[in-house]
Design a protein around this motif. Structure first.
Motif, PDB file in Angstrom:
ATOM      1  N   ASP A 194       9.658  -2.270 -13.953  1.00 34.76           N
ATOM      2  CA  ASP A 194       8.490  -2.115 -13.320  1.00 34.76           C
ATOM      3  C   ASP A 194       7.389  -3.081 -13.940  1.00 34.76           C
ATOM      4  OD1 ASP A 194       6.419  -1.587 -11.522  1.00 34.76           O
ATOM      5  OD2 ASP A 194       5.988   0.307 -12.407  1.00 34.76           O
ATOM      6  N   THR A 237      11.108   2.911  -8.771  1.00 37.00           N
ATOM      7  CA  THR A 237      11.337   3.211 -10.450  1.00 37.00           C
ATOM      8  C   THR A 237       9.888   2.878 -11.030  1.00 37.00           C
ATOM      9  OG1 THR A 237      11.945   0.809 -10.685  1.00 37.00           O
ATOM     10  CG2 THR A 237      13.893   2.561 -10.320  1.00 37.00           C
ATOM     11  N   PRO A 238       9.019   3.791 -10.999  1.00 35.30           N
ATOM     12  CA  PRO A 238       7.971   3.743 -11.670  1.00 35.30           C
ATOM     13  C   PRO A 238       7.777   3.437 -13.201  1.00 35.30           C
ATOM     14  CG  PRO A 238       7.863   5.828 -10.943  1.00 35.30           C
ATOM     15  CD  PRO A 238       9.196   4.958 -10.448  1.00 35.30           C
ATOM     16  N   ASP A 288       5.611   7.792 -14.000  1.00 28.56           N
ATOM     17  CA  ASP A 288       5.811   8.457 -12.954  1.00 28.56           C
ATOM     18  C   ASP A 288       4.899   9.663 -12.487  1.00 28.56           C
ATOM     19  OD1 ASP A 288       7.016   9.981 -10.801  1.00 28.56           O
ATOM     20  OD2 ASP A 288       9.044  10.093 -11.881  1.00 28.56           O
ATOM     21  N   GLY A 304       3.656  -2.734 -12.863  1.00 27.79           N
ATOM     22  CA  GLY A 304       3.122  -1.370 -12.982  1.00 27.79           C
ATOM     23  C   GLY A 304       2.778  -1.485 -14.761  1.00 27.79           C
ATOM     24  N   ARG A 337       0.551   1.250  -7.295  1.00 27.25           N
ATOM     25  CA  ARG A 337       1.804   0.671  -7.675  1.00 27.25           C
ATOM     26  C   ARG A 337       2.661   1.880  -7.888  1.00 27.25           C
ATOM     27  NH1 ARG A 337       5.877  -2.911  -7.115  1.00 27.25           N
ATOM     28  NH2 ARG A 337       7.384  -2.651  -8.957  1.00 27.25           N
ATOM     29  N   GLU A 338       2.427   2.682  -8.909  1.00 29.91           N
ATOM     30  CA  GLU A 338       3.238   3.761  -9.365  1.00 29.91           C
ATOM     31  C   GLU A 338       3.621   4.749  -8.385  1.00 29.91           C
ATOM     32  OE1 GLU A 338       4.522   3.093 -13.000  1.00 29.91           O
ATOM     33  OE2 GLU A 338       3.829   1.384 -11.479  1.00 29.91           O
ATOM     34  N   THR A 339       2.577   5.262  -7.531  1.00 35.31           N
ATOM     35  CA  THR A 339       3.036   6.095  -6.584  1.00 35.31           C
ATOM     36  C   THR A 339       3.901   5.463  -5.268  1.00 35.31           C
ATOM     37  OG1 THR A 339       0.818   5.829  -5.333  1.00 35.31           O
ATOM     38  CG2 THR A 339       1.177   7.608  -6.976  1.00 35.31           C
ATOM     39  N   ARG A 340       4.255   4.167  -5.182  1.00 35.78           N
ATOM     40  CA  ARG A 340       4.898   3.686  -4.211  1.00 35.78           C
ATOM     41  C   ARG A 340       6.156   3.196  -4.678  1.00 35.78           C
ATOM     42  NH1 ARG A 340       0.406   0.712  -0.021  1.00 35.78           N
ATOM     43  NH2 ARG A 340      -1.154   2.467   0.134  1.00 35.78           N
ATOM     44  N   THR A 341       6.447   2.822  -5.560  1.00 35.74           N
ATOM     45  CA  THR A 341       7.389   1.982  -6.387  1.00 35.74           C
ATOM     46  C   THR A 341       8.638   3.121  -6.660  1.00 35.74           C
ATOM     47  OG1 THR A 341       8.749   0.439  -7.791  1.00 35.74           O
ATOM     48  CG2 THR A 341       7.095   2.011  -8.507  1.00 35.74           C
TER      49      THR A 341
END
Length: 470
Positions: free
Chosen positions: A214, A263-264, A267, A217, A257-261
């Motif tokens: 990521d 493999t953040p 998390d 991120g 970004r982290e709420t949509r990918t």
């Protein structure tokens, strides 16, 4: 959830003895604390050799903290995805090479760059060590192993200035770098011999591994954290609202970004669903503010307000870290018996007692009483550090223990930097009794909040861990 029972598809594998793991990780984990403290005694000789002022030389400290704050979670992410032992040894190799070459730096700029690389390398050890413990030691938090690592780190922080002074006096500032070389060589040998190999979790292909990390991120986090640290470090020269705005904008992009990918890097969805980790991070920051207000502020007052020479001030402050190191094994037993919540409540109550006593201190306070106060302020460090580490370890997902451990240290850095800014503000007109009382008031107020948070908390950390997204 990753299996931590120690078994493999080919059959059972016995778990390594905790003592072997601790012996392997201690040389690496003490490097960050050691290099954070030794540099203070090397600044003046470095200024003289390179012909620069304190403002330029102080970047050797600021750059280290800035890089370490940003890199701790990133190094943890690498340990989670590519194997803790592999990343741990790579970090030590970077420290070894940097420390061997840094004394040859032709200018202060190159030396500052070396400090950045040193921070990157030393940032690997703690998150990688926690990942090793999680993989190799089944069950709950290994408080005994954590206590031994914590004792080594506390001792390094306590005696780092003493060691730095001796090295500078005997062989010059270059020796504060070169001392890392034998430590890292021993650390690499012990890690390769004693640490179990951990297969990487990242995809085998380069493209898949990069996607799994990521990178967007990570970039957003680095900009947000770096800008916030730079803003805090620059407050003494006036606030830079551009830096604060950059931190806010990058933070918003990070959340998006982290709420949509899939493999953040961080998390955030899991943390929002189970708030134990955010609470631990907040407590860690608050505890660090109180501890470092005393660790940074009291020595300045001892010299400026109490009139002690630097050596005497150092001796008075020695119990602040020494008592904590001695107490950690006993606190580990308490954790195993009573759990995190009573231990943390005890630590917060002790912080409040020490802060209250500090409010009564003035220039006429006897030296023996000041040393006793330093010991009292050191007691809660053992309870809070080990209790919060145990709570963090219990709440972290198996496959994210490295990045969570790195974040844990990052929030401690935020607290220490905030404390340094506050010390500069309260002693702006001199390290006098009025400034010390202001610092003590802040410490007491934060301690009250910590006590209230511990007293009204519902049940403390449970035995289950956060589940991260597959």
């Amino acid at each position: 959830m990753i299996d931590t029972s120690g078994s493999t598809p080919g059959g059972p594998r016995p778990s390594p003895a905790p003592g072997r793991l601790v012996a392997a990780v201690i040389p690496g984990t003490l490097l960050n604390a050691l290099n954070s403290s030794m540099i203070v005694l090397a600044l003046v000789p470095i200024e003289r050799d390179y012909g620069v002022g304190l403002a330029a030389a102080s970047w050797l400290i600021s750059a280290f903290y800035l890089a370490a704050t940003v890199c701790m979670p990133l190094m943890g992410r690498l340990a989670d995805r590519f194997g803790a032992r592999r990343v741990f040894v790579s970090g030590l190799a970077l420290v070894c090479a940097t420390s061997a070459l840094a004394p040859l730096a032709p200018s202060i700029g190159w030396l500052i760059a070396a400090r950045v690389l040193l921070a990157v390398g030393t940032s690997v050890a703690f998150p990688a060590a926690m990942a090793v413990f999680r993989t190799a030691l089944p069950g709950g938090p290994p408080q005994g192993a954590m206590a031994l690592v914590g004792t080594a780190n506390s001792s390094a922080a306590a005696f780092g200035p003493v060691l730095g002074g001796l090295l500078v006096q005997a062989w010059g500032w270059q020796a504060t770098w070169l001392v890392n070389v034998p430590v890292t060589v021993v650390g690499m040998v012990l890690a390769l011999v004693l640490l179990p190999p951990v297969p990487p979790r990242a995809p085998a292909s380069a493209r898949g591994a990069l996607a799994d990390l990521d990178l967007p991120g990570i970039a957003a986090y680095a900009v947000a954290a770096g800008s916030l640290v730079a803003f805090l470090l620059g407050l003494s020269d006036g606030p830079s609202w551009a830096l604060l705005g950059t931190a806010a904008a990058a933070g918003a992009l990070l959340v998006l970004r982290e709420t949509r990918t899939a493999t953040p890097f961080l998390d955030l969805r899991a943390m929002a669903a189970d708030r134990r980790l955010p609470l631990v991070f907040a407590q860690n920051t608050a505890v660090a503010v109180v501890f470092y207000l005393s660790f940074i502020g009291i020595p300045q007052w001892l010299q400026g307000g109490r009139g002690l020479d630097p050596a005497s001030a150092g001796l008075v402050m020695l119990p602040l870290t020494g008592v904590s190191a001695l107490l950690l094994p006993l606190v580990a037993r308490g954790l195993r018996r009573f759990g995190e919540r009573p231990v943390l409540l005890t630590g917060s109550a002790l912080l409040l007692c020490g802060s209250g006593w500090l409010l009564l201190v003035d220039a006429d306070t006897p030296v023996w009483a000041l040393a006793a106060l330093a010991a009292l302020l050191g007691l809660p460090n053992a309870f809070n550090n080990l209790g919060l580490q145990s709570a963090m370890y219990r709440a972290a997902p198996d496959d994210r223990i490295g990045v969570v451990s790195g974040l844990f240290q990052t929030f401690r850095f935020f607290g220490s930097i905030t404390a340094a800014v506050l010390v500069g503000a309260v002693f702006a007109d001199g390290a006098d009794d009025a400034g010390l009382r202001t610092a003590a008031t802040v410490m007491a107020a934060v301690s009250v909040l910590l006590v209230l948070a511990g007293a009204v908390g519902r049940g403390g950390p449970s035995g289950r861990r956060l589940q991260s997204d597959p």
